[in-house]
Design an enzyme around this catalytic site. Structure first.
Site, PDB file in Angstrom:
ATOM      1  CD  GLN A 222      23.725  30.009  14.568  1.00  0.00           C
ATOM      2  OE1 GLN A 222      24.824  29.487  14.508  1.00  0.00           O
ATOM      3  NE2 GLN A 222      22.702  29.377  15.129  1.00  0.00           N
ATOM      4  NE  ARG A 372      19.946  20.516  12.359  1.00  0.00           N
ATOM      5  CZ  ARG A 372      19.637  20.154  11.160  1.00  0.00           C
ATOM      6  NH1 ARG A 372      20.546  19.724  10.334  1.00  0.00           N
ATOM      7  NH2 ARG A 372      18.401  20.226  10.724  1.00  0.00           N
ATOM      8  CB  CYS A 373      22.087  19.703  20.365  1.00  0.00           C
ATOM      9  SG  CYS A 373      23.172  20.102  21.714  1.00  0.00           S
ATOM     10  CD  GLU A 742      17.876  21.295  19.523  1.00  0.00           C
ATOM     11  OE1 GLU A 742      18.273  22.402  19.124  1.00  0.00           O
ATOM     12  OE2 GLU A 742      17.785  20.997  20.707  1.00  0.00           O
TER      13      GLU A 742
END
Ligand code: CDP
Length: 788
Positions: A222, A372-373, A742
């Site tokens: 990523q 995802r945060c 998120e």
């Protein structure tokens, strides 16, 4: 906000269909495992069955005799080049391959390189490793006890298992305020270890070209630029300097934070390619992925919330133990070892707050990734939203009423929180009111009362969360010293089409579409004619990558700023073409026209052509610009979710009957994509609330190392989400946009947990730790004597 551009241009606010979908839907995406290079060989990894053990011998003789096996790489092989340890993104150290002992079950012990994948797997079976088991520590509280065995014996002078102590806020002021509060609710919460479980596991193809001395790594990352820099730092001493390293991140099948860290497999594959002079492919299988990397959370929280008897919140104190496994390999910004957990005061006016977090080593794989945060925000939101509900119940107030009483009011923005953040904008009451109207809150409460009288168990849970995304301003945010700006470079071609390259990397979020829409919004070039590229460090401008919903707040802003630079030059060219002063031109998406004489105009396409064929003397030809955007602040998206559950008194099953999600991410680039992000996020938020947990037995054996035990949600468990929105633009983002990726993962778990506890509160249930499995509920129903 109605779109400013026509559907042909498709700037912001248009639900343009995703440009990437034709290739994904036809199975023509290009993922790492699709890459096949001439002469490519394959790598497979020997992993430890023990969670903590001394390695007494690695015998590779039998493996080397397996037909097709070319080499076996061990820690000793790497130690010759000083490559057996590597730095983590948190400035800790991590073994690439061990030379003395293993620290968690499924740790990499050796790698086998072979002419095909099957031979590599056979070679793995044939490597003989002798272990001498050592005492195992899986409980972080025990790991912190005086006298506990010190796990990181490699760290000279280390006498305990504490990684860091971090705190924020006013300890004394908070203590005093809590001591004087009329009501204090206290709750311990465990947010279990969970796994990202992307569709695509991790992997790479490392290709060292001996003739050119250049290394190309195709990998599932990523953050390609940061990885290139890390590789250069790790391997610079063996001649791999940064200009000789190219990281290419092709299509990625889901990242969610799990593809930010550097895993040992990548480094071993690179070493193998350098040693063999051949491309080496390493693709994790599902079990390896689930047992060895991409772990998140594992937070033990102890929280206290004080209030006046009328419900006015006074102070929040939170103490947390963070289990990071055997190394701190998370990817938090350097100054924030506990991530952005200090958003834990949430959406509420809290004059006093204090939060402290201790990071701890245990015999588990590295954890703590931002799943995802935005770096521990899920944990923070769970704590404050659960505590708010507990306070409401203790005071006998409606949880919605308590929230309305304590929300930071719209006129208080920008709002400086007790833990130091400057919230940019918000209108929390509007979002909650909209959610309540949409779901019919008052009627549901009536229904609940009637049902309760009949012995039926129905619950209503609210979560009014505040997020913090867009890391981040360079004065506070860096990873390994690299500031967390992001970048965009746009080139407009002579025929008025464009290419825009970004420092981020989509993993399925739709950047090829939304970034093109940003350029379309600013320049009026149809989004269909803007090609977006990310992920190749040889061509993309340097950026810190995509995670923590930072793409829109940071790289999206860079896109707008770069486009505006182009528009400034375009204005000069238009003035030259129309023979007027720049001030006499008016811009509307796609063209400049002369004030008062709108028929005299030049389109962006006319101007692009002139930039190469008829540019003013003294001006450089071409039409391009680059922006490295350093955000002045983070963005603070928010939302209010309401969940209605019915509990099955026979089985303990929690059935989500309705779930309304009202989100606010400021101005929206593509409403369809945002809706998709929220739908996916809600399902990913439901998963830890009801299904997912990775636990370990006392010997460090993973309980949940396959999808038989680790329950990913499927369409069967997923309710029909009802989504809606409010729009409160960010005042500092060039487009008024905030991140959204998120939000739903962060906001959903406490809404569900609050709903289940709400159904059981009258029976004396204050808390159930997530995941709230049917078994946990069933036991409670039996304990309380209400099971059917
Ligand atoms: O960093 P990441 O892409 O995961 O998260 P994000 O910035 O929240 O964006 C997720 C997706 O939603 C991207 O395709 C964004 O362009 C899109 N988005 C949008 O259309 N409007 C917003 N206000 C925020 C995000």
């Amino acid at each position: 906000m109605a779109p400013r551009t026509s559907p042909e241009i498709s700037g912001m606010g248009h639900s343009m269909k995703r440009k990437e979908d034709p290739r994904f839907l036809r199975g023509q995406g290009r993922y790492v495992d699709d890459i096949v290079l001439p002469g490519m060989v394959f790598m497979d990894i020997v992993r430890s069955p023990f969670a903590h053990a001394k390695i007494t011998k690695i015998d590779t003789a039998r493996a080397l005799k397996v037909p097709g096996v070319l080499a076996v790489i061990t820690g000793e092989t790497l130690a010759k080049f000083n490559l057996h340890w590597m730095p983590t993104l948190m400035s800790d150290t991590q073994m690439v391959l061990p030379t003395e002992k293993v620290m968690y079950q499924a740790q990499e012990v050796a790698a086998v390189i072979a002419t095909d994948r099957y031979a590599a797997a056979d070679g793995v079976e044939a490597v003989e490793v002798s272990y001498d088991p050592l005492p195992v520590l899986v409980d972080p509280f025990k790991a912190l006890e005086p006298g506990a065995p010190v796990l990181r014996t490699d760290k000279k002078g280390k006498t305990d298992n504490r990684i860091f102590h971090w705190e924020a806020g006013d300890r004394q002021g908070t203590d005093a305020e809590l001591a004087g509060s009329e009501v204090v609710v206290k709750q311990d919460l465990y947010i279990p270890r969970i796994h990202v479980s992307s569709i695509e596991t991790c992997g790479c193809v490392a290709d060292f070209d001996r003739a050119q001395g250049k290394l190309t790594v195709y990998m599932t990352t990523q953050a390609p630029h940061a990885i290139r820099t890390v590789f250069a730092l790790v391997a610079g001493h063996v001649g791999l300097s940064e200009e000789r390293i190219r990281i290419v991140s092709p299509d990625i099948g889901g990242g969610f934070g799990g593809k930010v860290p550097v895993y040992p497999g990548y480094v071993i594959a690179v070493a193998a390619s350098v040693v063999l002079g051949k491309p080496v492919k390493w693709i994790e299988d599902r079990m390896e992925n689930l047992q060895a990397d991409s772990f998140a959370r594992d937070y033990h929280i102890s929280a206290e919330l004080g209030a006046k008897r009328d419900g006015t919140m006074t102070a929040l104190r939170i103490k947390t133990i963070a289990d990071h496994g055997y190394t701190d390999a998370a990817a938090n910004p350097s100054k924030f070892p506990a991530g952005l957990f200090s958003i834990c005061t949430g959406s509420y006016q809290l004059g006093h707050a204090f939060a402290e977090v201790d990071g701890v080593y245990t015999n588990k794989p590295p954890g703590g990734i931002a799943y995802r945060c935005s770096f521990r925000v899920t944990e923070a939101v769970h704590a404050i939203e659960r505590l708010t509900d507990i306070l409401a119940h203790e005071l006998g107030m409606d949880p919605a009423e308590l929230r309305f009483k304590n929300f930071i009011p719209p006129e208080s923005f920008p709002y400086h929180s007790a833990l130091g953040w400057d919230y940019d904008s918000g209108n929390y009451a509007a979002a909650l009111r909209k959610a309540m109207d949409r779901i019919g809150y008052a009627e549901l409460r009536k229904e609940q009362a009637e049902k309760r009288a009949r012995g039926e168990l129905m619950g209503i849970g609210i979560s009014s969360f505040t997020e913090i995304v867009g890391a981040g301003p360079s004065k506070q945010f860096d990873i390994l010293g690299i500031k967390m700006f992001d970048s965009c470079e746009i080139r407009v071609h002579p025929t008025g089409k464009a290419i825009a390259r970004f420092g981020t990397k989509s993993q399925g979020q739709g950047h090829e579409t939304t970034y093109a829409q940003i350029v379309a919004e600013e320049l009026g070039i149809p989004a269909a004619h803007v090609q977006v590229e990310e992920g190749d460090t040889d061509t993309a401008p340097y950026g810190l990558g995509t995670y923590a919903s930072r793409s829109t707040p940071v790289a999206g802003a860079a896109g707008a700023v770069a486009a505006r630079k182009i528009r400034d030059k375009a204005r000069k060219i238009a003035a030259h073409l129309l023979e007027v002063a720049e001030e006499d031109l008016v811009w509307e998406p796609g063209k400049f026209s002369v004030k008062g004489a709108p028929q005299r105009s030049k389109t962006i396409q006319d101007i692009a052509l002139a930039a190469y064929t008829n540019h003013p003397q003294g001006m450089e030809a071409g039409l391009e610009a680059v922006s490295y955007y350093d955000p002045p602040n983070l963005t603070f998206p928010f939302g209010s979710y309401i969940c209605v559950v019915d509990l099955d008194r026979g089985t303990g099953e929690v059935k989500i009957r309705r779930f309304v999600a009202v989100d606010d991410c400021g101005n929206i680039i593509n409403p369809m994509i945002v809706d998709g992000q929220i739908h996916g996020g809600l399902t990913m938020g439901m998963a830890p609330a009801l299904l997912e947990e990775i636990s370990y037995d006392e010997d460090g054996n993973i309980q949940g190392g396959s999808f038989m035990d680790y329950l990913l949600p499927t369409a069967m468990e997923t309710p029909s989400w009802e989504t809606d929105k409010t729009v409160t633009p960010s005042p500092h983002h060039p487009l008024g946009a905030k991140g959204v990726g998120e939000s739903a993962t962060v906001g959903a778990p406490p809404a569900i947990a609050n709903a289940v506890v709400d159904a059981l509160w009258h029976l004396g249930v204050r808390n159930i730790d997530i995941p709230i499995t049917p078994e946990k509920v069933w036991r409670i129903l039996h304990e309380k004597g209400v099971a059917e």
